[in-house]
Write a protein that holds these residues in place. Structure first.
Motif, mmCIF file in Angstrom:
data_model
loop_
_atom_site.group_PDB
_atom_site.id
_atom_site.type_symbol
_atom_site.label_atom_id
_atom_site.label_comp_id
_atom_site.label_asym_id
_atom_site.label_seq_id
_atom_site.Cartn_x
_atom_site.Cartn_y
_atom_site.Cartn_z
ATOM 1 N N SER A 23 0.843 -1.196 0.000
ATOM 2 C CA SER A 23 0.000 0.000 0.000
ATOM 3 C C SER A 23 0.879 1.246 0.000
ATOM 4 C CB SER A 23 -0.920 -0.006 1.210
ATOM 5 O OG SER A 23 -0.145 -0.020 2.380
ATOM 6 N N ASN A 25 1.308 4.816 1.181
ATOM 7 C CA ASN A 25 0.802 5.659 2.253
ATOM 8 C C ASN A 25 1.810 6.767 2.533
ATOM 9 O OD1 ASN A 25 -0.617 6.635 4.378
ATOM 10 N ND2 ASN A 25 -0.332 4.873 5.699
ATOM 11 N N THR A 31 -3.884 2.744 8.942
ATOM 12 C CA THR A 31 -4.809 2.089 8.016
ATOM 13 C C THR A 31 -5.398 0.806 8.578
ATOM 14 O OG1 THR A 31 -3.022 0.852 6.994
ATOM 15 C CG2 THR A 31 -3.564 2.979 6.007
#
Length: 106
Positions: A23, A25, A31
């Motif tokens: 991911s 970020n 998250t």
């Protein structure tokens, strides 16, 4: 020595996350990914606690046996005895007017 521009580093981390399927970020917000990746507890708990063998389960699975559960019979007899003495569970109200709360408000 030349330093690398921050926009280049951001582009590199974005590309790295695409390649390695992680991911992206950049603001480091929480998250919950750590908890979502974690292995589920349910299957191992089911394996740990085995299915209990009871007379009611046997009667349910094998309908022809008609086994008598002495503990259940005694419990039902105790409930009936309590009801005779007026110590049983209260009756459920069929409507709002029948409820104990409605009678108390009057």
């Amino acid at each position: 020595m030349a330093s690398v521009a921050p926009s280049r580093i951001a582009a590199l981390t974005r590309l790295r996350s695409i390649i390695f399927q992680t991911s992206y970020n950049p603001t480091s917000q929480r998250t919950g990914a750590k908890y979502l990746k974690r292995r589920l507890r349910g299957p191992s708990m089911i394996e740990y606690y085995p299915n209990e063998l009871s007379i009611s389960a046997l009667n349910k699975n094998f309908r022809g046996l008609d086994l008598v559960d002495e503990y259940e019979e005694k419990r039902l007899q105790d409930v009936a005895d309590k009801k005779k003495r007026g110590k049983g569970a209260p009756k459920k109200a069929k409507s709002a007017a029948d409820s104990r709360r409605a009678q108390r408000k009057r």
